[in-house]
Design a protein around this motif. Structure first.
Motif, short mmCIF file in Angstrom:
data_model
loop_
_atom_site.label_atom_id
_atom_site.label_comp_id
_atom_site.label_asym_id
_atom_site.label_seq_id
_atom_site.Cartn_x
_atom_site.Cartn_y
_atom_site.Cartn_z
N MET A 196 -47.79 27.56 36.48
CA MET A 196 -48.86 28.14 35.68
C MET A 196 -50.18 27.91 36.38
O MET A 196 -50.58 26.76 36.62
N ALA A 197 -50.87 28.98 36.73
CA ALA A 197 -52.16 28.86 37.39
C ALA A 197 -53.20 28.33 36.41
O ALA A 197 -53.14 28.60 35.20
N ALA A 198 -54.15 27.58 36.91
CA ALA A 198 -55.23 27.07 36.07
C ALA A 198 -56.16 28.21 35.68
O ALA A 198 -56.39 29.14 36.45
N GLY A 199 -56.67 28.16 34.45
CA GLY A 199 -57.68 29.10 34.01
C GLY A 199 -57.17 30.41 33.46
O GLY A 199 -57.96 31.31 33.18
N VAL A 200 -55.85 30.58 33.30
CA VAL A 200 -55.30 31.83 32.77
C VAL A 200 -54.54 31.54 31.49
O VAL A 200 -54.05 30.44 31.26
N VAL A 201 -54.42 32.56 30.63
CA VAL A 201 -53.73 32.40 29.35
C VAL A 201 -52.23 32.32 29.58
O VAL A 201 -51.65 33.14 30.31
N THR A 202 -51.59 31.34 28.98
CA THR A 202 -50.13 31.22 29.02
C THR A 202 -49.60 31.15 27.59
O THR A 202 -50.27 30.64 26.69
N LYS A 203 -48.38 31.67 27.41
CA LYS A 203 -47.74 31.64 26.09
C LYS A 203 -46.41 30.92 26.20
O LYS A 203 -45.60 31.23 27.07
N LEU A 204 -46.20 29.97 25.30
CA LEU A 204 -44.99 29.17 25.29
C LEU A 204 -44.28 29.31 23.95
O LEU A 204 -44.92 29.52 22.92
N ALA A 205 -42.97 29.17 23.97
CA ALA A 205 -42.19 29.11 22.74
C ALA A 205 -40.91 28.34 23.03
O ALA A 205 -40.37 28.40 24.14
N GLY A 206 -40.42 27.61 22.05
CA GLY A 206 -39.20 26.84 22.25
C GLY A 206 -38.68 26.30 20.95
O GLY A 206 -39.20 26.57 19.87
N CYS A 207 -37.60 25.52 21.04
CA CYS A 207 -36.98 24.96 19.85
C CYS A 207 -36.52 23.54 20.11
O CYS A 207 -36.31 23.13 21.26
N MET A 208 -36.40 22.77 19.02
CA MET A 208 -35.88 21.41 19.08
C MET A 208 -34.80 21.27 18.01
O MET A 208 -35.05 21.49 16.83
N LYS A 209 -33.61 20.92 18.43
CA LYS A 209 -32.49 20.70 17.53
C LYS A 209 -31.45 19.87 18.27
O LYS A 209 -31.35 19.96 19.50
N ALA A 210 -30.69 19.07 17.58
CA ALA A 210 -29.68 18.26 18.24
C ALA A 210 -28.78 19.12 19.10
O ALA A 210 -28.24 20.13 18.63
N ASN A 211 -28.65 18.76 20.37
CA ASN A 211 -27.83 19.48 21.35
C ASN A 211 -28.29 20.92 21.57
O ASN A 211 -27.50 21.78 21.95
N ASP A 212 -29.58 21.17 21.33
CA ASP A 212 -30.07 22.54 21.45
C ASP A 212 -31.59 22.55 21.64
O ASP A 212 -32.33 22.82 20.71
N PHE A 213 -32.05 22.26 22.84
CA PHE A 213 -33.47 22.35 23.20
C PHE A 213 -33.64 23.47 24.22
O PHE A 213 -32.82 23.60 25.15
N THR A 214 -34.67 24.28 24.06
CA THR A 214 -34.95 25.34 25.03
C THR A 214 -36.43 25.69 24.99
O THR A 214 -37.12 25.40 24.00
N ILE A 215 -36.93 26.30 26.07
CA ILE A 215 -38.34 26.67 26.13
C ILE A 215 -38.51 27.92 26.99
O ILE A 215 -37.78 28.10 27.99
N TYR A 216 -39.46 28.79 26.59
CA TYR A 216 -39.80 30.00 27.33
C TYR A 216 -41.28 29.97 27.68
O TYR A 216 -42.11 29.43 26.93
N LEU A 217 -41.61 30.57 28.81
CA LEU A 217 -42.99 30.71 29.26
C LEU A 217 -43.21 32.15 29.69
O LEU A 217 -42.53 32.65 30.60
N ASN A 218 -44.16 32.83 29.05
CA ASN A 218 -44.53 34.20 29.45
C ASN A 218 -43.31 35.08 29.68
O ASN A 218 -43.17 35.72 30.72
N ASN A 219 -42.37 35.07 28.71
CA ASN A 219 -41.20 35.94 28.71
C ASN A 219 -40.10 35.49 29.65
O ASN A 219 -39.15 36.23 29.88
N VAL A 220 -40.21 34.28 30.20
CA VAL A 220 -39.20 33.79 31.14
C VAL A 220 -38.65 32.46 30.63
O VAL A 220 -39.41 31.54 30.30
#
Length: 276
Positions: A196-220
């Motif tokens: 992630m470059a400094a100074g630009v907008v980033t969007k994150l999403a993810g989840c927390m659950k037993a045996n089920d953690f995941t994260i996305y950044l800018n559609n990836v």
């Protein structure tokens, strides 16, 4: 247009008709500029300069330029009654980016305290689901406050470093991650793969659950972990840093425009869509 000049070398030009920036130039490589549109014809123009000892005693100036001048300083522009600019809320501060306005009507030399935001007590337990949950955030990372530490968007914890779930940006790679520590043992360490470059907008999403953690950044997707546990008794949701009970601070050193929390594990397709 108008321009900002620092000392005799650094400058940045702004087109107030189009809301665009012109060239930034100077002796240092750390000169950047930004223009933001506000209501009623106002713009916020800012310039960041990596200063050196040679700038001691210099000043910041605002100058008019002609409509097509985007590559030089406009110190010689005469102007006219039809071409003028109103300037308000001028601010000069130390830091890698411009912060919000700091009023100093009562005295000069006003400083801003570090932003510390934590949700605790019944305010925390009223919204947080310790069985499963999801999040979506939008933020801008700037350079870390120190080269040896990372930057954290949020940290769910029990005020210690023994139990915490956090979203950090690596100081070395610039990759986002999702980390989970239970009883002093880190059992989730998703390190990501997209810098992630400094100074630009980033969007994150993810989840927390037993045996089920995941994260996305800018559609990836940045990774998953399917062998992990949840904290047993978190008490604090800290925004933009880690809990005060931890000795090593990791402030985001940026701006967070939104944080959304969901009390359930959202489908992956929904998480990914939240980062577009």
């Amino acid at each position: 247009g108008t321009g900002l000049a620092f000392g005799t070398a650094q400058y940045a030009n702004f087109n107030l008709a189009t809301g665009a920036t012109g060239n930034s130039a100077g002796l240092t490589s750390g000169t950047t500029s930004k223009i933001e549109q506000f209501p009623n014809g106002w713009y916020r123009c800012s310039m960041t300069v990596t200063a050196t000892a040679t700038f001691v005693g210099n000043s910041v100036n605002t100058n008019l330029t002609n409509n097509t001048d985007t590559t030089t300083r406009g110190l010689s522009y005469l102007g006219s009654t039809a071409n003028k600019v109103k300037v308000a809320m001028a601010q000069f501060e130390a830091g890698s980016f411009a912060t919000s306005y700091i009023p100093n009507v009562a005295s000069s030399g006003v400083i801003r305290s570090a932003d510390v935001c934590s949700i605790t007590g019944s305010n925390f337990t009223s919204f947080y689901n310790n069985t499963e949950g999801s999040f979506a955030t939008s933020q801008i990372f700037n350079s870390p406050v120190a080269s040896a530490i990372g930057q954290v968007v949020f940290d769910v914890n029990d005020t210690t470093s023994l139990n915490r779930t956090r979203v950090p940006r690596s100081n070395g790679t610039g990759f986002i991650g999702l980390s989970n520590t239970v009883g002093g043992t880190q059992d989730v360490a998703i390190t990501g793969s997209t810098a992630m470059a400094a100074g630009v907008v980033t969007k994150l999403a993810g989840c927390m659950k037993a045996n089920d953690f995941t994260i996305y950044l800018n559609n990836v997707s940045q990774g998953v972990d399917t062998a992990c546990a949840m904290q047993s008794n978190p008490t604090t949701f800290t925004i933009g840093d880690v809990s005060q009970g931890q000795t090593t601070r990791t402030p985001i050193n940026g701006t967070i425009s939104s944080i959304r929390y969901y009390k359930k594990r959202l489908p992956n397709a929904k998480l990914q869509a939240l980062t577009v």
